[in-house]
Design a protein around this motif. Structure first.
Motif, mmCIF file in Angstrom:
data_model
loop_
_atom_site.group_PDB
_atom_site.id
_atom_site.type_symbol
_atom_site.label_atom_id
_atom_site.label_comp_id
_atom_site.label_asym_id
_atom_site.label_seq_id
_atom_site.Cartn_x
_atom_site.Cartn_y
_atom_site.Cartn_z
ATOM 1 N N PRO A 44 0.892 -1.261 0.022
ATOM 2 C CA PRO A 44 -0.226 0.021 0.052
ATOM 3 C C PRO A 44 0.789 1.407 0.171
ATOM 4 O O PRO A 44 1.732 1.287 0.575
ATOM 5 N N LEU A 45 0.329 2.132 -0.716
ATOM 6 C CA LEU A 45 1.124 3.476 -0.816
ATOM 7 C C LEU A 45 0.374 4.524 0.016
ATOM 8 O O LEU A 45 -0.946 4.860 -0.353
ATOM 9 N N LEU A 46 1.022 5.099 0.921
ATOM 10 C CA LEU A 46 0.214 6.000 1.831
ATOM 11 C C LEU A 46 0.767 7.460 1.712
ATOM 12 O O LEU A 46 1.967 7.723 1.638
ATOM 13 N N ALA A 47 -0.416 8.255 1.795
ATOM 14 C CA ALA A 47 -0.073 9.897 1.786
ATOM 15 C C ALA A 47 -0.597 10.243 3.300
ATOM 16 O O ALA A 47 -1.692 9.958 3.806
ATOM 17 N N ILE A 48 -0.002 11.291 3.709
ATOM 18 C CA ILE A 48 -0.315 11.807 4.826
ATOM 19 C C ILE A 48 -0.660 13.493 4.653
ATOM 20 O O ILE A 48 0.052 14.043 3.963
ATOM 21 N N ARG A 49 -1.804 13.959 5.426
ATOM 22 C CA ARG A 49 -1.975 15.251 4.924
ATOM 23 C C ARG A 49 -2.877 15.783 6.272
ATOM 24 O O ARG A 49 -3.122 15.132 6.977
ATOM 25 N N GLY A 50 -2.767 17.354 6.293
ATOM 26 C CA GLY A 50 -3.277 17.779 7.461
ATOM 27 C C GLY A 50 -4.570 17.664 7.430
ATOM 28 O O GLY A 50 -5.402 17.620 6.608
ATOM 29 N N ARG A 51 -5.268 17.618 8.810
ATOM 30 C CA ARG A 51 -6.672 17.427 8.899
ATOM 31 C C ARG A 51 -7.388 18.699 8.715
ATOM 32 O O ARG A 51 -8.749 18.746 8.393
ATOM 33 N N ASP A 52 -6.445 19.790 8.622
ATOM 34 C CA ASP A 52 -7.248 21.208 8.555
ATOM 35 C C ASP A 52 -7.242 21.838 7.194
ATOM 36 O O ASP A 52 -7.085 22.901 6.706
ATOM 37 N N TRP A 53 -7.173 20.754 6.299
ATOM 38 C CA TRP A 53 -7.081 21.020 4.514
ATOM 39 C C TRP A 53 -7.991 22.126 4.231
ATOM 40 O O TRP A 53 -9.268 22.004 4.699
ATOM 41 N N ASP A 54 -7.490 23.053 3.413
ATOM 42 C CA ASP A 54 -8.424 24.242 3.345
ATOM 43 C C ASP A 54 -8.169 24.726 1.705
ATOM 44 O O ASP A 54 -6.867 25.013 1.509
ATOM 45 N N ASP A 55 -9.015 24.637 0.740
ATOM 46 C CA ASP A 55 -8.911 24.747 -0.388
ATOM 47 C C ASP A 55 -8.571 26.080 -0.858
ATOM 48 O O ASP A 55 -8.162 26.634 -2.106
ATOM 49 N N ALA A 56 -8.540 27.080 0.243
ATOM 50 C CA ALA A 56 -8.112 28.563 -0.139
ATOM 51 C C ALA A 56 -6.836 28.518 -0.069
ATOM 52 O O ALA A 56 -6.186 29.616 -0.391
ATOM 53 N N LEU A 57 -6.041 27.408 0.645
ATOM 54 C CA LEU A 57 -4.811 27.601 0.891
ATOM 55 C C LEU A 57 -3.729 26.958 -0.265
ATOM 56 O O LEU A 57 -4.263 26.060 -0.834
ATOM 57 N N PRO A 58 -2.526 27.442 -0.374
ATOM 58 C CA PRO A 58 -1.699 26.631 -1.393
ATOM 59 C C PRO A 58 -1.361 25.372 -0.751
ATOM 60 O O PRO A 58 -1.372 25.369 0.463
ATOM 61 N N CYS A 59 -0.628 24.532 -1.528
ATOM 62 C CA CYS A 59 -0.210 23.110 -1.140
ATOM 63 C C CYS A 59 1.317 22.983 -1.146
ATOM 64 O O CYS A 59 2.057 23.718 -1.921
ATOM 65 N N CYS A 102 7.041 7.323 1.531
ATOM 66 C CA CYS A 102 8.094 6.019 0.974
ATOM 67 C C CYS A 102 7.263 5.660 -0.468
ATOM 68 O O CYS A 102 6.381 4.735 -0.483
ATOM 69 N N VAL A 103 7.807 6.196 -1.604
ATOM 70 C CA VAL A 103 7.135 6.098 -2.906
ATOM 71 C C VAL A 103 7.370 4.691 -3.286
ATOM 72 O O VAL A 103 6.609 4.247 -4.114
ATOM 73 N N SER A 104 8.609 4.110 -3.077
ATOM 74 C CA SER A 104 8.857 3.083 -3.666
ATOM 75 C C SER A 104 9.165 1.949 -2.287
ATOM 76 O O SER A 104 10.273 1.574 -1.986
ATOM 77 N N PRO A 105 8.062 1.210 -2.091
ATOM 78 C CA PRO A 105 8.463 0.335 -0.857
ATOM 79 C C PRO A 105 9.178 -0.985 -0.879
ATOM 80 O O PRO A 105 9.802 -1.492 -0.478
ATOM 81 N N TRP A 106 8.779 -1.634 -2.367
ATOM 82 C CA TRP A 106 9.485 -2.593 -2.842
ATOM 83 C C TRP A 106 11.039 -2.501 -2.581
ATOM 84 O O TRP A 106 11.886 -3.227 -2.094
ATOM 85 N N ALA A 107 11.374 -1.534 -3.342
ATOM 86 C CA ALA A 107 12.803 -1.005 -3.262
ATOM 87 C C ALA A 107 13.411 -0.657 -1.967
ATOM 88 O O ALA A 107 14.543 -1.056 -1.526
ATOM 89 N N TYR A 108 12.441 0.131 -1.012
ATOM 90 C CA TYR A 108 12.740 0.020 0.343
ATOM 91 C C TYR A 108 13.275 -1.142 1.201
ATOM 92 O O TYR A 108 14.274 -1.349 1.635
ATOM 93 N N GLU A 109 12.370 -2.145 0.867
ATOM 94 C CA GLU A 109 12.636 -3.492 1.533
ATOM 95 C C GLU A 109 14.068 -4.058 1.072
ATOM 96 O O GLU A 109 14.817 -4.849 1.766
ATOM 97 N N ARG A 110 14.441 -3.865 -0.094
ATOM 98 C CA ARG A 110 15.464 -4.696 -0.792
ATOM 99 C C ARG A 110 16.854 -3.827 -0.949
ATOM 100 O O ARG A 110 17.855 -4.227 -1.256
ATOM 101 N N ILE A 111 16.790 -2.317 -0.432
ATOM 102 C CA ILE A 111 17.883 -1.619 -0.260
ATOM 103 C C ILE A 111 18.276 -1.339 -1.757
ATOM 104 O O ILE A 111 19.244 -1.405 -2.098
ATOM 105 N N GLN A 112 17.220 -1.142 -2.445
ATOM 106 C CA GLN A 112 17.731 -1.121 -3.969
ATOM 107 C C GLN A 112 16.916 0.460 -4.863
ATOM 108 O O GLN A 112 16.244 1.013 -4.142
ATOM 109 N N ARG A 113 17.507 0.522 -5.771
ATOM 110 C CA ARG A 113 17.271 1.926 -6.553
ATOM 111 C C ARG A 113 16.208 1.810 -7.537
ATOM 112 O O ARG A 113 15.444 2.537 -7.710
ATOM 113 N N TRP A 114 16.059 0.472 -7.956
ATOM 114 C CA TRP A 114 15.072 0.279 -9.114
ATOM 115 C C TRP A 114 13.874 -0.569 -8.376
ATOM 116 O O TRP A 114 13.855 -0.767 -7.395
#
Length: 313
Positions: free
Chosen positions: A66-81, A121-133
């Protein structure tokens, strides 16, 4: 696959085909746990932040990630990102754990000021294998383009797409390691059927700005913040870092969009890629994480102080 000789796969001078890529993948082994080290660290953050699954990579027989993203609970569409990414190259440990440390200790500092989005962690398979690809022997950080064959890159671009035009700042957390020279660059040469040309690994932290919009004051603000935590890489005898001219202390530039780099996906006014050097005798693993945190904070703080004004960079 550290310590193995990738040139032994295939025929020198001939790019790898599917058989050689399968041989390369068969040599990879799981050396650490994404669930144990990354997902477990994200779990406590759910009490203070929104955590969502933005994709899933099914890499049988190795598993589903699973690829997970974290964001603030106070997300406000009027604010930049603001976007913070880590682990595009899974072996670059402080990119992952620096991103998580940043959220844990400082994510709440930006409530009501900017919408914070973190993909640690955009690349979890590579994280586990200490790999670049990834398992297909594709470098995700050369694969951020339409129709990409890299699932890691495609998933992140899909996450970001609805917010394009709203990002003020994006910082992508990376490392440059001794294994780049001993393992990963030789593997790249072998995969592409090209001769390996030895290079020099810089001792210290540096940044990769965008040559299309370099924002030197922005880059320098980050360098100054990180210099309080760890040392900055000097230029080599040719005035370069990893083969690129040093445009300011600790800063080189790439054409990030043309190269398909993660830093080019948002169109943010302020964008950069960090490069921590974890193999230095002068830096501990915690210093490496702290350097990533300092860089992320400095990047967002500078962007908030200057807005989208070109004069700020």
């Amino acid at each position: 696959m550290s310590g193995q000789t990738q040139e032994q796969i295939g025929t020198p001078g001939r790019p790898w085909g599917e058989a050689e890529k399968a041989q390369w993948r068969a040599r990879q082994s799981r050396r650490r746990g994404y669930a144990d080290e990354v997902l477990a660290a994200i779990e406590p953050l759910r009490a203070r932040f929104e955590v969502s699954e933005y994709g899933r990579l099914d890499y049988a027989p190795d598993g589903s990630y699973p690829l997970l993203a974290i964001r603030g609970r106070d997300w406000d569409d009027a604010l930049p990102c603001a976007l913070v990414t880590g682990g595009v190259h899974g072996y670059e440990t402080s990119g992952v754990h620096g991103a998580l440390q940043f959220v844990d200790r400082h994510g709440g500092d930006y409530a009501g000021r900017i919408n914070l989005l973190v993909a640690p962690c955009v690349s979890p398979w590579a994280y586990e294998r200490i790999q670049r690809w990834n398992p297909q022997a594709i470098d995700p950080n050369r694969s951020f383009f339409a129709g990409t064959p890299a699932g890691e890159s495609a998933a992140l671009m899909e996450l970001v797409a609805p917010l394009r035009g709203r990002f003020l700042v994006h910082i992508d957390l990376h490392e440059t390691t001794d294994s780049d020279e001993s393992e990963f660059r030789p593997a790249l040469a072998a995969r592409d059927g090209e001769p390996f040309e030895p290079g020099e690994i810089p001792d210290g932290f540096y940044l990769v700005g965008d040559s299309a919009d370099p924002r030197p004051a922005f880059q320098q603000a980050i360098i100054e913040a990180v210099a309080q935590v760890t040392h900055i890489a000097p230029a080599d005898a040719s005035g370069e870092i990893i083969g690129s001219p040093v445009v300011a202390p600790g800063v080189i530039d790439y054409d990030v969009v043309r190269l398909g780099l993660c830093a080019g996906i948002t169109g943010a006014a302020y964008r950069t890629t960090t490069e921590v050097y974890p193999d230095s005798a002068r830096a501990t693993p915690q210093q490496c994480n702290d350097a990533q945190v300092a860089a992320a904070r400095a990047a967002i703080d500078f962007a908030l102080a200057h807005g989208g004004d070109a004069g700020g960079g």
